[in-house]
Scaffold this motif. Structure first.
Motif, short mmCIF file in Angstrom:
data_model
loop_
_atom_site.label_atom_id
_atom_site.label_comp_id
_atom_site.label_asym_id
_atom_site.label_seq_id
_atom_site.Cartn_x
_atom_site.Cartn_y
_atom_site.Cartn_z
N UNK A 1 0.58 -1.25 0.00
CA UNK A 1 0.03 0.08 -0.02
C UNK A 1 0.81 1.18 0.01
N UNK A 2 0.60 2.33 -1.06
CA UNK A 2 1.50 3.45 -0.70
C UNK A 2 1.50 4.13 0.42
N UNK A 3 2.43 4.69 0.56
CA UNK A 3 2.59 5.61 1.74
C UNK A 3 2.61 6.96 1.30
N UNK A 4 1.82 8.05 1.91
CA UNK A 4 1.84 9.48 1.55
C UNK A 4 2.51 10.48 2.69
N UNK A 5 3.51 11.34 2.12
CA UNK A 5 3.86 12.14 2.93
C UNK A 5 2.77 13.02 3.67
N UNK A 6 2.76 13.63 4.79
CA UNK A 6 1.42 14.41 5.06
C UNK A 6 1.21 15.48 4.32
N UNK B 1 -17.57 22.84 -0.10
CA UNK B 1 -16.44 23.37 0.11
C UNK B 1 -15.41 22.65 1.15
N UNK B 2 -14.52 21.91 0.80
CA UNK B 2 -13.60 21.37 1.62
C UNK B 2 -12.22 21.63 1.71
N UNK B 3 -11.55 21.88 2.78
CA UNK B 3 -10.04 22.03 2.67
C UNK B 3 -9.38 20.82 3.31
N UNK B 4 -8.42 20.36 2.42
CA UNK B 4 -7.64 19.43 2.72
C UNK B 4 -6.66 19.57 3.87
N UNK B 5 -6.76 18.82 4.92
CA UNK B 5 -6.06 19.04 6.17
C UNK B 5 -4.67 18.28 6.50
N UNK B 6 -4.95 17.02 5.84
CA UNK B 6 -4.03 15.82 5.95
C UNK B 6 -4.04 14.83 5.05
N UNK B 7 -2.90 14.33 4.44
CA UNK B 7 -2.97 13.27 3.74
C UNK B 7 -2.28 12.04 4.29
N UNK B 8 -2.34 10.94 4.56
CA UNK B 8 -1.75 9.73 4.88
C UNK B 8 -2.08 8.77 3.98
N UNK C 1 1.89 15.50 0.97
CA UNK C 1 2.16 14.95 -0.38
C UNK C 1 0.59 14.83 -1.03
N UNK C 2 0.42 14.81 -2.62
CA UNK C 2 -0.84 14.75 -3.06
C UNK C 2 -1.70 13.58 -2.83
N UNK C 3 -2.82 13.67 -2.90
CA UNK C 3 -3.68 12.75 -2.44
C UNK C 3 -3.79 11.73 -3.75
N UNK C 4 -3.83 10.50 -3.63
CA UNK C 4 -3.65 9.43 -4.56
C UNK C 4 -4.20 8.01 -4.18
N UNK C 5 -4.38 7.20 -5.16
CA UNK C 5 -5.10 5.95 -4.65
C UNK C 5 -4.50 5.12 -3.53
N UNK C 6 -5.42 4.91 -2.36
CA UNK C 6 -4.70 4.31 -1.18
C UNK C 6 -4.51 5.40 -0.13
N UNK C 7 -4.74 6.73 -0.41
CA UNK C 7 -4.64 7.79 0.67
C UNK C 7 -5.86 7.92 1.61
N UNK C 8 -5.39 8.24 2.84
CA UNK C 8 -6.51 8.66 3.76
C UNK C 8 -6.41 10.10 3.96
N UNK C 9 -7.61 10.65 3.77
CA UNK C 9 -7.62 12.25 3.47
C UNK C 9 -8.43 12.91 4.60
N UNK C 10 -8.01 13.89 5.47
CA UNK C 10 -8.70 14.50 6.35
C UNK C 10 -9.23 15.80 5.72
N UNK C 11 -10.27 16.08 5.85
CA UNK C 11 -10.92 17.58 5.30
C UNK C 11 -11.69 18.01 6.19
N UNK C 12 -11.86 19.59 6.07
CA UNK C 12 -12.71 20.08 7.12
C UNK C 12 -13.70 20.91 6.07
#
Length: 171
Positions: free
Chosen positions: A82-87, A164-171, A89-100
């Protein structure tokens, strides 16, 4: 505590398998109902009901095929690293994305898991703590988030309403 993506994939696979079993059971029940109505009587009402049950069975069979395709895609995706994403980093397949987002009740946060299958399924975090939604790259939310980074804002129209969502973190 970071979420274990393999545990979440397993949870999603179990949900898809359960839906597949339900679709097969509903298909069998509808086919049996269509057969019993068609043979009991030649009344027009029974004939129409038999046709409706036959259509329902066909729809459930199609649903089961789609679920099998989703399970295969999920299994293939989970079988590799499974891909690892820097905090940042860009959102891609396999990412966990926190939005507000901000709504009439104030700020709300959501977590999305970008996967090739299982769109719309809600998963629970470890120990039932929190919920996250599965999205796919082909969904409106998935298309809007792909390639975005922490701090980016996206607009998505869902059910005729612009959110409208703001990306907080990508993991």
């Amino acid at each position: 505590m970071p979420l274990d993506k393999h545990t979440l994939l397993h949870q999603l696979a179990e949900r898809l398998q359960q839906s597949d079993r339900l679709a097969h059971r509903a298909e069998a029940d509808a086919r049996e109902a269509a057969r019993s109505l068609a043979t009991e009587s030649e009344k027009k009402e029974d004939g129409r009901a038999a046709i409706e049950y036959g259509s329902l069975a066909t729809g459930q069979a199609q649903r089961a095929r789609r679920l099998q395709e989703e399970l295969q895609a999920l299994t293939a995706f989970g079988a590799r690293e499974l891909p690892r994403f820097p905090r940042q980093g860009p959102v891609g397949l396999g990412a966990l994305v926190d939005v507000s987002t901000e709504d009439e009740d104030g700020f709300a946060e959501r977590t999305f898991f970008v996967l090739p299958a299982g769109a719309g399924t809600e998963l629970t975090g470890p120990g039932g703590d929190g919920f996250l939604s599965v999205i796919t790259p082909s969904s409106p939310v998935g298309r809007a988030l792909l390639g975005r980074r922490a701090g980016d804002t996206v607009e998505v129209t869902l059910a005729g309403e612009v959110r409208e969502w703001t990306v907080l973190e990508v993991a």
